[in-house]
Design a protein around this motif. Sequence first.
Motif, PDB file in Angstrom:
ATOM      1  N   SER A   6       0.852  -1.198   0.000  1.00 22.71           N
ATOM      2  CA  SER A   6       0.000   0.000   0.000  1.00 22.71           C
ATOM      3  C   SER A   6       0.885   1.243   0.000  1.00 22.71           C
ATOM      4  CB  SER A   6      -0.910   0.021   1.229  1.00 22.71           C
ATOM      5  OG  SER A   6      -1.866  -1.014   1.184  1.00 22.71           O
ATOM      6  N   PRO A   7       0.601   2.218  -0.870  1.00 27.09           N
ATOM      7  CA  PRO A   7       1.471   3.393  -0.967  1.00 27.09           C
ATOM      8  C   PRO A   7       1.277   4.410   0.135  1.00 27.09           C
ATOM      9  CG  PRO A   7      -0.312   3.564  -2.544  1.00 27.09           C
ATOM     10  CD  PRO A   7      -0.437   2.209  -1.913  1.00 27.09           C
ATOM     11  N   GLY A   8       0.129   4.378   0.809  1.00 28.67           N
ATOM     12  CA  GLY A   8      -0.164   5.379   1.822  1.00 28.67           C
ATOM     13  C   GLY A   8      -0.727   4.763   3.083  1.00 28.67           C
ATOM     14  N   CYS A   9      -0.889   5.600   4.101  1.00 29.34           N
ATOM     15  CA  CYS A   9      -1.374   5.137   5.392  1.00 29.34           C
ATOM     16  C   CYS A   9      -2.122   6.273   6.078  1.00 29.34           C
ATOM     17  CB  CYS A   9      -0.195   4.677   6.251  1.00 29.34           C
ATOM     18  SG  CYS A   9      -0.637   4.105   7.897  1.00 29.34           S
ATOM     19  N   VAL A  10      -3.375   6.025   6.458  1.00 24.03           N
ATOM     20  CA  VAL A  10      -4.181   6.973   7.213  1.00 24.03           C
ATOM     21  C   VAL A  10      -4.516   6.320   8.548  1.00 24.03           C
ATOM     22  CG1 VAL A  10      -6.286   8.357   7.299  1.00 24.03           C
ATOM     23  CG2 VAL A  10      -5.150   7.956   5.102  1.00 24.03           C
ATOM     24  N   SER A  11      -3.997   6.888   9.640  1.00 27.06           N
ATOM     25  CA  SER A  11      -4.173   6.307  10.969  1.00 27.06           C
ATOM     26  C   SER A  11      -5.060   7.211  11.822  1.00 27.06           C
ATOM     27  CB  SER A  11      -2.822   6.134  11.658  1.00 27.06           C
ATOM     28  OG  SER A  11      -1.939   5.362  10.865  1.00 27.06           O
ATOM     29  N   VAL A  12      -5.943   6.595  12.600  1.00 26.80           N
ATOM     30  CA  VAL A  12      -6.866   7.324  13.474  1.00 26.80           C
ATOM     31  C   VAL A  12      -6.609   6.893  14.914  1.00 26.80           C
ATOM     32  CG1 VAL A  12      -9.277   7.883  13.965  1.00 26.80           C
ATOM     33  CG2 VAL A  12      -8.576   7.362  11.613  1.00 26.80           C
ATOM     34  N   TYR A  13      -6.435   7.873  15.810  1.00 28.22           N
ATOM     35  CA  TYR A  13      -6.143   7.599  17.215  1.00 28.22           C
ATOM     36  C   TYR A  13      -7.144   8.319  18.113  1.00 28.22           C
ATOM     37  CZ  TYR A  13      -1.570   6.206  15.359  1.00 28.22           C
ATOM     38  OH  TYR A  13      -0.564   5.613  14.650  1.00 28.22           O
ATOM     39  N   ARG A  14      -7.334   7.748  19.299  1.00 22.71           N
ATOM     40  CA  ARG A  14      -8.098   8.401  20.357  1.00 22.71           C
ATOM     41  C   ARG A  14      -7.344   8.258  21.673  1.00 22.71           C
ATOM     42  NH1 ARG A  14     -14.428   6.667  19.208  1.00 22.71           N
ATOM     43  NH2 ARG A  14     -14.882   8.358  17.767  1.00 22.71           N
ATOM     44  N   HIS A  15      -7.745   9.047  22.662  1.00 20.13           N
ATOM     45  CA  HIS A  15      -7.178   8.871  23.985  1.00 20.13           C
ATOM     46  C   HIS A  15      -7.477   7.457  24.478  1.00 20.13           C
ATOM     47  CE1 HIS A  15      -5.611  12.819  24.945  1.00 20.13           C
ATOM     48  NE2 HIS A  15      -6.715  13.389  24.504  1.00 20.13           N
ATOM     49  N   ARG A  16      -6.516   6.872  25.178  1.00 20.79           N
ATOM     50  CA  ARG A  16      -6.654   5.491  25.634  1.00 20.79           C
ATOM     51  C   ARG A  16      -7.892   5.316  26.502  1.00 20.79           C
ATOM     52  NH1 ARG A  16      -1.923   5.107  27.532  1.00 20.79           N
ATOM     53  NH2 ARG A  16      -0.953   4.173  25.708  1.00 20.79           N
TER      54      ARG A  16
END
Length: 264
Positions: free
Chosen positions: A246-256
Amino acid sequence: MTGDGKGTRPGSGHAPDAYGNTFGAVYDDWYPLEFAHGAEAVAALATYAGRGEALELGVGTGRIAIPLAQRGVRVHGVDISPVMLERLRAKPGGHLVRTVLADMADPDACDLGRRFTLVYSVFNSIFCIPAQARQTASLAVAARHLAPGGRLVIDHQMPADVAPGVSARHFHATDDEVRFSLVDCDPVTQVMKRRTVAVTDDGVTSYCSVIRYVWPAELDLMAAAAGLVLTARRADWAGTPMRPGSPGCVSVYRHRTHEGDPAG
Protein backbone atom coordinates in the motif's frame (compact mmCIF):
# COMPACT_ATOMS: atom_id res chain seq x y z
CA MET A 1 25.40 29.08 -6.48
CA THR A 2 24.06 26.94 -9.31
CA GLY A 3 25.54 27.07 -12.77
CA ASP A 4 23.14 29.72 -14.05
CA GLY A 5 23.84 32.08 -11.17
CA LYS A 6 20.68 31.28 -9.20
CA GLY A 7 21.19 30.41 -5.55
CA THR A 8 19.96 27.50 -3.50
CA ARG A 9 16.80 28.38 -1.62
CA PRO A 10 17.18 29.30 2.05
CA GLY A 11 16.18 27.00 4.87
CA SER A 12 18.22 24.01 3.73
CA GLY A 13 19.45 23.01 7.20
CA HIS A 14 17.80 21.40 10.22
CA ALA A 15 16.04 24.53 11.51
CA PRO A 16 12.42 23.74 12.47
CA ASP A 17 11.08 26.10 9.79
CA ALA A 18 13.45 24.85 7.10
CA TYR A 19 10.88 23.01 4.99
CA GLY A 20 8.36 25.85 4.87
CA ASN A 21 10.95 28.49 4.13
CA THR A 22 12.45 26.33 1.38
CA PHE A 23 9.29 25.27 -0.47
CA GLY A 24 6.83 28.02 0.50
CA ALA A 25 7.19 29.89 -2.78
CA VAL A 26 6.50 26.84 -4.96
CA TYR A 27 4.38 24.61 -2.71
CA ASP A 28 0.98 25.48 -4.16
CA ASP A 29 2.22 25.12 -7.73
CA TRP A 30 3.77 21.72 -7.06
CA TYR A 31 1.03 20.36 -4.78
CA PRO A 32 -2.44 21.65 -5.74
CA LEU A 33 -5.51 20.28 -3.97
CA GLU A 34 -5.96 17.49 -6.52
CA PHE A 35 -2.47 16.17 -5.80
CA ALA A 36 -2.40 13.05 -3.58
CA HIS A 37 -6.23 12.93 -3.33
CA GLY A 38 -6.53 16.19 -1.42
CA ALA A 39 -10.25 16.56 -2.11
CA GLU A 40 -10.89 13.08 -0.69
CA ALA A 41 -8.88 14.05 2.39
CA VAL A 42 -11.02 17.15 2.90
CA ALA A 43 -14.24 15.14 2.63
CA ALA A 44 -13.04 12.52 5.12
CA LEU A 45 -11.77 15.10 7.60
CA ALA A 46 -15.08 16.97 7.44
CA THR A 47 -16.81 13.75 8.48
CA TYR A 48 -14.39 13.23 11.37
CA ALA A 49 -14.86 16.83 12.54
CA GLY A 50 -18.64 16.66 12.43
CA ARG A 51 -20.06 19.69 14.24
CA GLY A 52 -16.87 20.21 16.23
CA GLU A 53 -13.74 22.23 15.61
CA ALA A 54 -10.55 21.03 13.93
CA LEU A 55 -6.86 21.74 14.42
CA GLU A 56 -4.27 21.11 11.70
CA LEU A 57 -0.68 20.66 12.83
CA GLY A 58 1.58 21.75 9.99
CA VAL A 59 -1.13 23.72 8.21
CA GLY A 60 1.29 25.16 5.63
CA THR A 61 -0.38 27.19 2.91
CA GLY A 62 -3.84 25.90 3.80
CA ARG A 63 -4.05 23.34 1.00
CA ILE A 64 -6.39 21.21 3.14
CA ALA A 65 -7.46 23.65 5.86
CA ILE A 66 -9.07 26.24 3.58
CA PRO A 67 -11.39 23.87 1.66
CA LEU A 68 -12.21 22.16 4.97
CA ALA A 69 -13.18 25.54 6.47
CA GLN A 70 -15.21 26.30 3.36
CA ARG A 71 -17.28 23.21 4.19
CA GLY A 72 -18.31 24.89 7.43
CA VAL A 73 -15.77 23.35 9.80
CA ARG A 74 -14.18 25.83 12.21
CA VAL A 75 -10.48 25.21 11.47
CA HIS A 76 -7.41 26.31 13.39
CA GLY A 77 -3.93 25.82 11.98
CA VAL A 78 -0.44 25.74 13.47
CA ASP A 79 2.75 26.13 11.47
CA ILE A 80 6.28 27.26 12.25
CA SER A 81 6.89 28.84 8.84
CA PRO A 82 5.85 32.50 8.46
CA VAL A 83 6.35 32.07 4.70
CA MET A 84 3.71 29.34 4.56
CA LEU A 85 1.24 31.18 6.79
CA GLU A 86 1.60 34.39 4.80
CA ARG A 87 0.61 32.51 1.66
CA LEU A 88 -2.32 30.89 3.45
CA ARG A 89 -3.69 34.26 4.54
CA ALA A 90 -3.32 35.69 1.02
CA LYS A 91 -5.49 32.97 -0.54
CA PRO A 92 -9.23 33.25 -1.14
CA GLY A 93 -10.82 31.76 1.96
CA GLY A 94 -7.63 32.10 3.96
CA HIS A 95 -9.42 34.32 6.47
CA LEU A 96 -11.56 31.34 7.47
CA VAL A 97 -8.60 29.55 9.06
CA ARG A 98 -7.39 30.81 12.43
CA THR A 99 -3.62 30.45 12.32
CA VAL A 100 -0.93 30.35 14.98
CA LEU A 101 2.78 30.70 14.28
CA ALA A 102 4.31 27.99 16.50
CA ASP A 103 6.38 24.82 16.47
CA MET A 104 4.03 21.82 16.46
CA ALA A 105 6.78 19.81 18.22
CA ASP A 106 7.24 22.27 21.09
CA PRO A 107 4.71 21.58 23.89
CA ASP A 108 5.46 24.92 25.55
CA ALA A 109 5.16 27.10 22.45
CA CYS A 110 2.26 25.21 20.87
CA ASP A 111 -0.53 25.53 23.43
CA LEU A 112 -3.79 26.92 22.11
CA GLY A 113 -5.52 26.61 25.48
CA ARG A 114 -8.46 24.67 24.06
CA ARG A 115 -9.40 21.23 22.79
CA PHE A 116 -10.71 20.02 19.45
CA THR A 117 -12.95 17.28 18.13
CA LEU A 118 -10.40 16.63 15.39
CA VAL A 119 -6.66 17.13 15.31
CA TYR A 120 -4.97 16.16 12.07
CA SER A 121 -1.62 16.19 10.30
CA VAL A 122 -1.61 15.19 6.66
CA PHE A 123 0.48 14.78 3.53
CA ASN A 124 3.69 13.74 5.30
CA SER A 125 3.80 16.76 7.60
CA ILE A 126 5.20 14.61 10.39
CA PHE A 127 8.09 13.63 8.09
CA CYS A 128 9.12 17.30 7.96
CA ILE A 129 10.20 17.03 11.60
CA PRO A 130 13.55 15.30 10.99
CA ALA A 131 14.15 13.88 14.49
CA GLN A 132 12.35 11.06 16.28
CA ALA A 133 12.19 12.81 19.65
CA ARG A 134 10.54 15.89 18.13
CA GLN A 135 8.13 13.75 16.10
CA THR A 136 7.13 12.07 19.35
CA ALA A 137 6.70 15.48 20.97
CA SER A 138 4.34 16.52 18.17
CA LEU A 139 2.10 13.55 19.02
CA ALA A 140 2.04 14.74 22.63
CA VAL A 141 1.00 18.19 21.42
CA ALA A 142 -1.79 16.59 19.40
CA ALA A 143 -2.97 14.51 22.37
CA ARG A 144 -3.08 17.58 24.62
CA HIS A 145 -5.42 19.34 22.19
CA LEU A 146 -7.86 16.45 21.73
CA ALA A 147 -11.28 16.85 23.33
CA PRO A 148 -12.72 13.80 25.13
CA GLY A 149 -13.74 11.38 22.41
CA GLY A 150 -11.91 13.40 19.78
CA ARG A 151 -9.74 11.86 17.09
CA LEU A 152 -6.23 12.42 15.80
CA VAL A 153 -5.80 11.60 12.10
CA ILE A 154 -2.33 11.28 10.56
CA ASP A 155 -1.77 10.69 6.86
CA HIS A 156 1.60 9.82 5.33
CA GLN A 157 3.15 7.93 2.49
CA MET A 158 4.55 4.50 3.20
CA PRO A 159 8.35 4.66 3.06
CA ALA A 160 9.72 3.44 -0.26
CA ASP A 161 13.15 3.32 -1.88
CA VAL A 162 14.88 3.47 1.49
CA ALA A 163 18.05 1.66 0.49
CA PRO A 164 21.19 3.48 1.71
CA GLY A 165 22.93 5.98 -0.51
CA VAL A 166 21.98 8.54 -3.14
CA SER A 167 19.33 7.96 -5.79
CA ALA A 168 17.45 10.10 -8.33
CA ARG A 169 13.66 10.09 -8.10
CA HIS A 170 10.49 12.22 -8.19
CA PHE A 171 10.77 13.02 -11.88
CA HIS A 172 8.20 15.53 -13.14
CA ALA A 173 7.99 17.14 -16.55
CA THR A 174 5.65 19.67 -18.18
CA ASP A 175 6.05 22.00 -21.14
CA ASP A 176 7.31 24.70 -18.76
CA GLU A 177 9.36 22.81 -16.18
CA VAL A 178 11.37 19.69 -15.53
CA ARG A 179 12.30 18.73 -11.99
CA PHE A 180 13.79 15.79 -10.15
CA SER A 181 15.24 15.03 -6.74
CA LEU A 182 18.50 13.56 -5.53
CA VAL A 183 17.80 11.77 -2.26
CA ASP A 184 20.45 10.61 0.21
CA CYS A 185 18.87 8.03 2.50
CA ASP A 186 20.18 6.78 5.85
CA PRO A 187 18.00 3.80 6.82
CA VAL A 188 19.53 3.69 10.31
CA THR A 189 18.25 7.13 11.33
CA GLN A 190 15.45 7.07 8.70
CA VAL A 191 16.59 10.51 7.58
CA MET A 192 16.47 11.56 3.94
CA LYS A 193 18.33 14.59 2.65
CA ARG A 194 16.74 15.77 -0.56
CA ARG A 195 17.89 18.23 -3.18
CA THR A 196 15.19 19.01 -5.74
CA VAL A 197 16.35 20.59 -9.00
CA ALA A 198 13.86 22.58 -11.09
CA VAL A 199 14.74 23.47 -14.69
CA THR A 200 12.77 26.16 -16.55
CA ASP A 201 13.45 28.57 -19.40
CA ASP A 202 14.62 31.02 -16.74
CA GLY A 203 17.34 28.71 -15.48
CA VAL A 204 18.00 26.10 -12.79
CA THR A 205 17.00 26.38 -9.13
CA SER A 206 17.88 23.99 -6.31
CA TYR A 207 15.74 23.35 -3.22
CA CYS A 208 17.13 21.45 -0.22
CA SER A 209 15.26 19.74 2.61
CA VAL A 210 15.67 17.10 5.30
CA ILE A 211 12.91 14.68 6.32
CA ARG A 212 12.58 11.65 8.54
CA TYR A 213 10.20 8.92 7.41
CA VAL A 214 8.13 6.95 9.92
CA TRP A 215 6.74 3.42 9.77
CA PRO A 216 3.16 2.80 11.00
CA ALA A 217 4.29 0.64 13.94
CA GLU A 218 6.70 3.37 15.03
CA LEU A 219 3.91 5.93 14.79
CA ASP A 220 1.77 3.73 17.06
CA LEU A 221 4.53 3.72 19.69
CA MET A 222 4.82 7.52 19.51
CA ALA A 223 1.05 7.77 19.92
CA ALA A 224 1.07 5.31 22.84
CA ALA A 225 3.70 7.46 24.60
CA ALA A 226 1.20 10.33 24.34
CA GLY A 227 -1.62 8.24 25.80
CA LEU A 228 -3.27 7.53 22.44
CA VAL A 229 -4.46 4.26 20.96
CA LEU A 230 -5.02 3.29 17.33
CA THR A 231 -8.69 2.83 16.40
CA ALA A 232 -8.49 2.56 12.61
CA ARG A 233 -5.92 2.34 9.84
CA ARG A 234 -6.56 2.43 6.10
CA ALA A 235 -4.43 2.74 2.98
CA ASP A 236 -6.17 5.89 1.74
CA TRP A 237 -8.99 8.33 2.38
CA ALA A 238 -11.47 6.09 0.59
CA GLY A 239 -11.05 3.43 3.28
CA THR A 240 -9.08 0.85 1.30
CA PRO A 241 -7.67 -1.82 3.66
CA MET A 242 -3.94 -1.76 4.31
CA ARG A 243 -2.02 -4.42 2.43
CA PRO A 244 1.65 -5.13 1.69
CA GLY A 245 2.61 -2.61 -0.95
CA SER A 246 0.00 0.00 0.00
CA PRO A 247 1.47 3.39 -0.97
CA GLY A 248 -0.16 5.38 1.82
CA CYS A 249 -1.37 5.14 5.39
CA VAL A 250 -4.18 6.97 7.21
CA SER A 251 -4.17 6.31 10.97
CA VAL A 252 -6.87 7.32 13.47
CA TYR A 253 -6.14 7.60 17.22
CA ARG A 254 -8.10 8.40 20.36
CA HIS A 255 -7.18 8.87 23.99
CA ARG A 256 -6.65 5.49 25.63
CA THR A 257 -9.46 6.22 28.11
CA HIS A 258 -11.88 6.36 25.16
CA GLU A 259 -10.66 3.25 23.32
CA GLY A 260 -13.98 1.55 23.93
CA ASP A 261 -15.71 4.05 21.62
CA PRO A 262 -16.74 2.84 18.15
CA ALA A 263 -13.72 2.51 15.89
CA GLY A 264 -13.03 4.85 13.03
